[in-house]
Design an enzyme around this catalytic site. Structure first.
Site, PDB file in Angstrom:
ATOM      1  NE  ARG A 115       4.055 -45.276 -11.445  1.00  0.00           N
ATOM      2  CZ  ARG A 115       4.369 -45.602 -10.196  1.00  0.00           C
ATOM      3  NH1 ARG A 115       4.358 -44.683  -9.259  1.00  0.00           N
ATOM      4  NH2 ARG A 115       4.684 -46.840  -9.879  1.00  0.00           N
ATOM      5  CE  LYS A 138       8.075 -47.991 -11.806  1.00  0.00           C
ATOM      6  NZ  LYS A 138       7.462 -49.264 -11.597  1.00  0.00           N
ATOM      7  CE  LYS A 197       1.175 -47.616 -11.279  1.00  0.00           C
ATOM      8  NZ  LYS A 197       0.960 -47.981 -12.687  1.00  0.00           N
ATOM      9  CD  GLU A 220      -0.530 -45.108 -14.178  1.00  0.00           C
ATOM     10  OE1 GLU A 220       0.298 -45.834 -13.613  1.00  0.00           O
ATOM     11  OE2 GLU A 220      -1.453 -45.547 -14.872  1.00  0.00           O
ATOM     12  NE  ARG A 278      -7.518 -45.818   9.903  1.00  0.00           N
ATOM     13  CZ  ARG A 278      -7.875 -45.948  11.178  1.00  0.00           C
ATOM     14  NH1 ARG A 278      -7.015 -45.721  12.137  1.00  0.00           N
ATOM     15  NH2 ARG A 278      -9.101 -46.296  11.467  1.00  0.00           N
ATOM     16  CG  ASN A 318       0.615 -48.810 -17.212  1.00  0.00           C
ATOM     17  OD1 ASN A 318       0.986 -49.674 -16.435  1.00  0.00           O
ATOM     18  ND2 ASN A 318       0.102 -47.666 -16.813  1.00  0.00           N
ATOM     19  CD  GLU A 375       7.509 -54.993 -17.244  1.00  0.00           C
ATOM     20  OE1 GLU A 375       7.571 -53.784 -17.541  1.00  0.00           O
ATOM     21  OE2 GLU A 375       6.437 -55.590 -17.010  1.00  0.00           O
ATOM     22  CG  HIS A 412       3.472 -59.181 -16.040  1.00  0.00           C
ATOM     23  ND1 HIS A 412       2.283 -58.533 -16.271  1.00  0.00           N
ATOM     24  CD2 HIS A 412       4.429 -58.221 -15.973  1.00  0.00           C
ATOM     25  CE1 HIS A 412       2.507 -57.231 -16.330  1.00  0.00           C
ATOM     26  NE2 HIS A 412       3.790 -57.018 -16.148  1.00  0.00           N
ATOM     27  CG  HIS A 435      -2.458 -56.198 -17.570  1.00  0.00           C
ATOM     28  ND1 HIS A 435      -2.705 -55.011 -16.923  1.00  0.00           N
ATOM     29  CD2 HIS A 435      -1.291 -56.659 -17.072  1.00  0.00           C
ATOM     30  CE1 HIS A 435      -1.719 -54.764 -16.073  1.00  0.00           C
ATOM     31  NE2 HIS A 435      -0.847 -55.745 -16.140  1.00  0.00           N
ATOM     32  CG  HIS A 451       2.111 -53.349 -18.796  1.00  0.00           C
ATOM     33  ND1 HIS A 451       3.282 -53.078 -19.473  1.00  0.00           N
ATOM     34  CD2 HIS A 451       2.496 -53.885 -17.601  1.00  0.00           C
ATOM     35  CE1 HIS A 451       4.320 -53.414 -18.709  1.00  0.00           C
ATOM     36  NE2 HIS A 451       3.873 -53.917 -17.586  1.00  0.00           N
TER      37      HIS A 451
HETATM   38  N1  GLY Z   1       4.716 -50.861 -13.563  1.00  0.00           N
HETATM   39  C1  GLY Z   1       4.237 -49.606 -13.953  1.00  0.00           C
HETATM   40  C2  GLY Z   1       4.360 -48.565 -12.898  1.00  0.00           C
HETATM   41  O1  GLY Z   1       4.983 -48.787 -11.884  1.00  0.00           O
HETATM   42  O2  GLY Z   1       3.833 -47.496 -13.051  1.00  0.00           O
END
Ligand code: GLY
Length: 346
Positions: A226, A212, A126, A222, A104, A230, A168, A249, A237, A233
């Site tokens: 946040r 970031k 993430k 998010e 956990r 994206n 990026e 990517h 994606h 993306h």
């Molecule tokens: N890669 C996008 C984020 O970390 O929110």
């Protein structure tokens, strides 16, 4: 060594950028399981056990997460112990996810070795694995204890891995920092053809981590802001998945930024001049910008309908407003997305 602090709601940590920063691993107590990308030699990290992951997005599976957890169980690691991710975004995401669910939740440390992982994936907690139905559909928010970035790893990257990481960096600049964008414009094609790993790249990495960290501090889970990370993306994606991951990517994100930028211009929310600057910069960095004509727009839209950002009003997209500022937009008619995809066909 330079340090950027990330004060996320669920945990604070330092991001250390500098030559040999991975050696700080010895400052962390407890036993360690090293999870290493098979393409990355161990620079000398001492661990109690090691598991080597098969490189590639197609191996970003729940069974890889299970293997990491089973390796930890085999070593009888406890909640006081740590996983260490050494590799690119796939390794970091899988290791972080395994750390989030083993007993956990155990500690983990990110040692990113690709530009893409240094400037984006290793920061912010993430973690994920893919499902056949879509990328990153299972995962958890689980912050690392530390991110140790040694720009020396960049010297070993392929041209493609480097240019994909730069996608990026461009993303971060377009959504958050006009000055960073200008720096990239000034450095131009030499950024990729004659990379300066001693000065320019550490600066780019540090600035992206600062930006970031600020976003993650404001919105770790998010719930709002946040989502702008994206940018590129959602279309990206879909392109990546439709190519069966033969388009990597970062390259797919570059294509996605061009499509999103084209759409923003047709919607009247972004200037044609900013869109042109973005397009020229992506091309100077040797990134692809066009959607293969063989990819049907309706199939790409079908993939986009599974995106995690979507809400009841349909596909949500991040669109730029000016260089250095972006917003999340929903309710755009799908026909306009199809037209933007078709305007960007190769
Ligand atoms: N890669 C996008 C984020 O970390 O929110």
């Amino acid at each position: 060594m330079e340090t950027v602090h990330c004060q996320a709601a669920s945990g604070a940590y330092d991001i250390t950028v500098g030559k040999g920063s991975w050696q700080k691993i010895s400052e962390f107590t407890g036993r360690k399981l090293l999870v290493r990308d098979g393409n990355v030699p161990n620079p000398g990290i001492e661990a109690d056990g090691e598991i080597v992951l098969t490189p590639g997005e197609q191996y970003k599976t729940f069974s890889a997460v299970e293997s990491i957890c089973r390796a930890a169980a085999g070593l009888h690691l406890t909640r006081k112990d740590r996983f260490i991710a050494l590799g690119g975004g796939v390794t970091g995401d899988l290791t972080g996810f395994a750390a989030a669910i083993y007993m956990r939740g155990v500690h983990f440390i990110q040692i990113p070795t690709t530009l893409l992982a240094m400037v984006d994936a290793s920061v912010g907690g993430k973690t994920a694995a893919d499902l056949p139905e879509g990328k990153n559909l299972i995962g958890a928010f689980h912050q690392p204890d530390a991110v140790l970035i040694d720009p020396g790893f960049l010297k070993t990257l392929s041209f493609t891995d480097l240019t994909c990481g730069l996608a990026e960096v461009v993303k971060t600049a377009v959504i958050l920092d006009g000055e960073l964008f200008e720096k990239l414009e000034q450095a131009g094609e030499s950024t990729i053809l004659a990379p300066d790993f001693d000065t320019l790249y550490p600066e780019l990495v540090k600035r992206c981590c600062q930006l970031k960290a600020q976003v993650v501090e404001a919105d770790e889970k998010e719930l709002g802001l946040r989502a702008i990370l994206n940018y590129g993306h959602t279309f990206g994606h879909a392109v990546e998945q439709k190519s069966n991951f033969s388009i990597p990517h970062g390259a797919a994100v570059a294509i996605g930024m061009n499509v999103a930028g084209t759409l923003a211009v047709t919607l009247g929310s972004w200037s044609a001049d900013d869109a042109r600057r973005q397009l020229e910069l992506l091309k100077k960095l040797h990134l692809p910008v066009t959607v293969p004509v063989s990819f049907s727009s309706s199939e790409l839209l079908e993939v986009m309908r599974s995106d995690k950002k979507n809400d009841a009003s349909g596909i949500r997209l991040v669109l730029p407003e000016k260089i250095g500022k972006a917003q999340t937009v929903s309710g755009i008619p799908e026909q306009q997305m199809i037209e933007a995809l078709e305007m960007c066909h190769d």
